[in-house]
Write an enzyme that holds these catalytic residues in place. Structure first.
Site, PDB file in Angstrom:
ATOM      1  N   HIS A   1       0.836   5.085   1.178  1.00 55.22           N
ATOM      2  CA  HIS A   1       0.163   6.097   1.980  1.00 55.22           C
ATOM      3  C   HIS A   1       0.240   7.415   1.199  1.00 55.22           C
ATOM      4  O   HIS A   1       1.336   7.858   0.832  1.00 55.22           O
ATOM      5  CB  HIS A   1       0.895   6.323   3.309  1.00 55.22           C
ATOM      6  CG  HIS A   1       0.964   5.143   4.223  1.00 55.22           C
ATOM      7  ND1 HIS A   1       0.180   5.011   5.339  1.00 55.22           N
ATOM      8  CD2 HIS A   1       1.773   4.042   4.203  1.00 55.22           C
ATOM      9  CE1 HIS A   1       0.480   3.885   5.979  1.00 55.22           C
ATOM     10  NE2 HIS A   1       1.450   3.277   5.301  1.00 55.22           N
TER      11      HIS A   1
ATOM     12  N   HIS B   1       0.853  -1.194   0.000  1.00 57.77           N
ATOM     13  CA  HIS B   1       0.000   0.000   0.000  1.00 57.77           C
ATOM     14  C   HIS B   1       0.875   1.225   0.000  1.00 57.77           C
ATOM     15  O   HIS B   1       1.923   1.258   0.640  1.00 57.77           O
ATOM     16  CB  HIS B   1      -0.944   0.017   1.207  1.00 57.77           C
ATOM     17  CG  HIS B   1      -0.271  -0.230   2.523  1.00 57.77           C
ATOM     18  ND1 HIS B   1       0.131  -1.496   2.932  1.00 57.77           N
ATOM     19  CD2 HIS B   1       0.097   0.613   3.512  1.00 57.77           C
ATOM     20  CE1 HIS B   1       0.696  -1.408   4.122  1.00 57.77           C
ATOM     21  NE2 HIS B   1       0.707  -0.135   4.487  1.00 57.77           N
TER      22      HIS B   1
HETATM   23  P1  AMP Z   1       1.773   0.260   7.478  1.00 58.33           P
HETATM   24  O1  AMP Z   1       2.066   0.394   8.954  1.00 58.33           O
HETATM   25  O2  AMP Z   1       2.685   1.068   6.604  1.00 58.33           O
HETATM   26  O3  AMP Z   1       1.706  -1.190   7.081  1.00 58.33           O
HETATM   27  O4  AMP Z   1       0.346   0.912   7.251  1.00 58.33           O
HETATM   28  C1  AMP Z   1      -0.836   0.251   7.551  1.00 58.33           C
HETATM   29  C2  AMP Z   1      -1.913   1.308   7.653  1.00 58.33           C
HETATM   30  O5  AMP Z   1      -3.163   0.670   7.561  1.00 58.33           O
HETATM   31  C3  AMP Z   1      -1.906   2.102   8.957  1.00 58.33           C
HETATM   32  O6  AMP Z   1      -1.766   3.503   8.681  1.00 58.33           O
HETATM   33  C4  AMP Z   1      -3.274   1.787   9.566  1.00 58.33           C
HETATM   34  O7  AMP Z   1      -3.851   2.886  10.232  1.00 58.33           O
HETATM   35  C5  AMP Z   1      -4.069   1.379   8.348  1.00 58.33           C
HETATM   36  N1  AMP Z   1      -5.191   0.488   8.589  1.00 58.33           N
HETATM   37  C6  AMP Z   1      -5.204  -0.662   9.313  1.00 58.33           C
HETATM   38  N2  AMP Z   1      -6.414  -1.243   9.258  1.00 58.33           N
HETATM   39  C7  AMP Z   1      -7.186  -0.462   8.466  1.00 58.33           C
HETATM   40  C8  AMP Z   1      -8.530  -0.529   8.022  1.00 58.33           C
HETATM   41  N3  AMP Z   1      -9.344  -1.552   8.374  1.00 58.33           N
HETATM   42  N4  AMP Z   1      -9.002   0.459   7.228  1.00 58.33           N
HETATM   43  C9  AMP Z   1      -8.207   1.488   6.870  1.00 58.33           C
HETATM   44  N5  AMP Z   1      -6.913   1.598   7.246  1.00 58.33           N
HETATM   45  C10 AMP Z   1      -6.415   0.647   8.042  1.00 58.33           C
END
Ligand code: AMP
Length: 113
Positions: free
Chosen positions: A101, A99
């Site tokens: 950001h 993903h």
């Molecule tokens: P990372 O730490 O780079 O893997 O980013 C994962 C991101 O996913 C974090 O910013 C979380 O806040 C976000 N996240 C986790 N679960 C969900 C969800 N169900 N819907 C939207 N964002 C999420």
């Protein structure tokens, strides 16, 4: 992939606030936003992280970047924004499905923490 949260969001098994979608990409708002705008842009096909991309993923990557550019315009981020992808534990990757950001709407420091 079984038990992958972002695969479940892509298939609508889990709810999210979708801001853009195509056959191969979905973009939705981060549940714990790091700024006024924080959108996650995800390939629907499971890829664990940027470390697992290959040259065959060029089309989907181009689409992801075009999607982010379009969202930045829609969200009014004319002053700029940041695109980040975390890979592995030192970077703090917590969801093991690639993903980007897209964060904006505030000024940011560099280097990141
Ligand atoms: P990372 O730490 O780079 O893997 O980013 C994962 C991101 O996913 C974090 O910013 C979380 O806040 C976000 N996240 C986790 N679960 C969900 C969800 N169900 N819907 C939207 N964002 C999420």
């Amino acid at each position: 992939m079984v038990d992958c949260m972002f695969c479940k969001i892509a298939s609508k098994e889990l709810a999210s606030e979708v801001v853009a979608e195509s056959d191969s990409v979905i973009a939705f708002r981060d549940i714990n936003p790091a700024g006024p705008v924080h959108v996650l842009v995800v390939p629907k096909r499971h890829v664990s992280s940027a470390a697992d991309l290959s040259s065959e993923d060029g089309d989907v990557l181009a689409e992801m970047f075009a999607t982010m550019s379009s969202i930045a315009t829609t969200e009014g981020l004319e002053r700029g924004y940041r695109i980040v992808t975390n890979v592995g534990p030192d970077a703090g990757q917590s969801v093991h499905h690639l993903h980007f950001h897209l964060i904006g709407g505030r000024s940011m420091a560099w280097p990141p923490g």
